[in-house]
Scaffold this motif. Structure first.
Motif, PDB file in Angstrom:
ATOM      1  N   TRP A 105      15.930   2.974   1.592  1.00 31.75           N
ATOM      2  CA  TRP A 105      16.242   3.469   2.925  1.00 31.75           C
ATOM      3  C   TRP A 105      14.997   3.562   3.795  1.00 31.75           C
ATOM      4  O   TRP A 105      15.064   3.388   5.014  1.00 31.75           O
ATOM      5  CB  TRP A 105      16.957   4.822   2.858  1.00 31.75           C
TER       6      TRP A 105
ATOM      7  N   ASP B 128      14.318   0.045   5.088  1.00 32.17           N
ATOM      8  CA  ASP B 128      15.243  -0.258   6.182  1.00 32.17           C
ATOM      9  C   ASP B 128      14.839   0.472   7.455  1.00 32.17           C
ATOM     10  O   ASP B 128      14.949  -0.068   8.565  1.00 32.17           O
ATOM     11  CB  ASP B 128      16.669   0.139   5.791  1.00 32.17           C
ATOM     12  N   LEU B 129      14.363   1.703   7.305  1.00 31.88           N
ATOM     13  CA  LEU B 129      13.935   2.482   8.463  1.00 31.88           C
ATOM     14  C   LEU B 129      12.715   1.843   9.124  1.00 31.88           C
ATOM     15  O   LEU B 129      12.598   1.832  10.356  1.00 31.88           O
ATOM     16  CB  LEU B 129      13.618   3.915   8.033  1.00 31.88           C
TER      17      LEU B 129
ATOM     18  N   LEU C 104      13.955  -1.100  11.173  1.00 28.16           N
ATOM     19  CA  LEU C 104      14.535  -0.648  12.432  1.00 28.16           C
ATOM     20  C   LEU C 104      13.443  -0.209  13.409  1.00 28.16           C
ATOM     21  O   LEU C 104      13.526  -0.477  14.610  1.00 28.16           O
ATOM     22  CB  LEU C 104      15.492   0.519  12.178  1.00 28.16           C
TER      23      LEU C 104
ATOM     24  N   SER D  41      23.801  -1.753  12.322  1.00 29.82           N
ATOM     25  CA  SER D  41      24.200  -0.916  11.195  1.00 29.82           C
ATOM     26  C   SER D  41      24.594  -1.775   9.999  1.00 29.82           C
ATOM     27  O   SER D  41      24.230  -1.477   8.852  1.00 29.82           O
ATOM     28  CB  SER D  41      25.376  -0.025  11.615  1.00 29.82           C
TER      29      SER D  41
ATOM     30  N   CYS E 197      21.306  -0.708   8.208  1.00 31.69           N
ATOM     31  CA  CYS E 197      21.435   0.749   8.128  1.00 31.69           C
ATOM     32  C   CYS E 197      22.208   1.282   6.930  1.00 31.69           C
ATOM     33  O   CYS E 197      22.435   2.492   6.853  1.00 31.69           O
ATOM     34  CB  CYS E 197      22.084   1.288   9.410  1.00 31.69           C
TER      35      CYS E 197
ATOM     36  N   VAL F 269      20.127   3.721   4.983  1.00 30.99           N
ATOM     37  CA  VAL F 269      19.713   4.812   5.865  1.00 30.99           C
ATOM     38  C   VAL F 269      20.866   5.773   6.114  1.00 30.99           C
ATOM     39  O   VAL F 269      20.722   6.997   6.030  1.00 30.99           O
ATOM     40  CB  VAL F 269      19.189   4.259   7.203  1.00 30.99           C
TER      41      VAL F 269
ATOM     42  N   ILE G  58      27.990   3.129  14.356  1.00 32.48           N
ATOM     43  CA  ILE G  58      27.252   2.912  13.109  1.00 32.48           C
ATOM     44  C   ILE G  58      28.193   2.921  11.909  1.00 32.48           C
ATOM     45  O   ILE G  58      28.139   2.043  11.039  1.00 32.48           O
ATOM     46  CB  ILE G  58      26.161   3.992  12.942  1.00 32.48           C
TER      47      ILE G  58
END
Length: 265
Positions: free
Chosen positions: A12, A15-16, A19, A130, A134, A137, A179
């Motif tokens: 996560w 992935d963050l 983003l 998303s 996401c 996340v 999302i």
């Protein structure tokens, strides 16, 4: 050293970071578009080009943009489009103020058309962000909310009405609906129309406020209690209506088993 750090990071967190990088790149693109679109502008007006957080700042920004609009209408439209899509695509608070500015700059009919188009397109962008970036996340930060949303979707016999009602209800975070829809692979044939219908009342409300911006004192002048109550009633009706029709319609067909009904959807 960088490779070792990345390997030790959780999924996560990776992935963050992706983003965050996408947000940074989009911010740079937006900055370039704003500079290119609004150049040249008087220095006094440049100082007012900030994201407004209250009605007073919105009025100052509107006055500065109005002066620029008299000479460069198309370039202002390009700048407004880029700003709105950026805010909407990354679920950044401020699209309400953008609707107010749109109404003040372009008039009610044009502003509503632009606003609802950008809102719907932004929701689609969030949906795909998303879907691609996401999952871990959302599961890390919002597991309970996602499970609640999944339950609401599975219990619905009319996905369009359910999603529209969720968006119309005044206290539902629209960003999470988009999302979560991306996580649950909600069909676009239901997602896009429900995004359009569900966000239309708020877009119209903000754009109308823009036409009377000079007389407004705060956003409370827009979100009046009676209007919020009306939206809540509409949302509740949207929730109850499918169940009522199903229960009291004598021509309703025999209910399919859950597994077969999911395959149809």
């Amino acid at each position: 050293v960088v490779v070792v750090v990345v390997v030790k990071m959780r999924g996560w967190q990776i992935d963050l970071m992706k983003l965050g990088g996408l947000l940074l790149l989009s911010s740079l693109v937006l900055y370039a578009i704003v500079i290119a679109s609004l150049w040249p502008m008087p220095d006094d007006d440049w100082e007012k080009l900030t994201i407004p957080t209250n009605i007073g700042q919105a009025k100052e920004l509107r006055n500065a943009l109005r002066r620029f609009q008299e000479v460069n209408d198309l370039r202002l439209l390009i700048c407004f489009t880029a700003f709105y899509l950026f805010m909407q695509s990354f679920a950044i608070p401020g699209t309400g103020i953008a609707n107010v500015l749109g109404g003040a700059l372009f008039g009610f009919p044009v502003a509503v058309t632009l606003g609802i188009t950008y809102c719907t397109l932004g929701a689609v962008i969030i949906y795909h962000l998303s879907f691609w970036y996401c999952q871990r996340v959302v599961e890390h930060y919002f597991p309970d909310r996602l499970q609640t949303f999944r339950t609401l979707i599975k219990q619905s016999d009319n996905l369009f009405l359910r999603l529209s009602s969720l968006r119309i209800f005044p206290f539902t975070p629209h960003w999470f609906v988009s999302i979560a829809s991306g996580q649950l692979h909600v069909p676009m044939k239901s997602f896009i129309p429900s995004s359009f219908v569900g966000q239309l009342p708020y877009t119209m409300m903000g754009c109308h406020a823009g036409t009377i911006l000079k007389d407004m004192q705060s956003m409370d002048d827009v979100m009046k209690p009676e209007f919020v109550g009306l939206l809540a009633v509409i949302a509740i009706v949207g929730f109850v209506l499918p169940f009522a029709l199903k229960k009291y319609n004598p021509f309703t067909q025999t209910k399919l088993p859950r597994n077969k009904r999911e395959n149809v959807i």
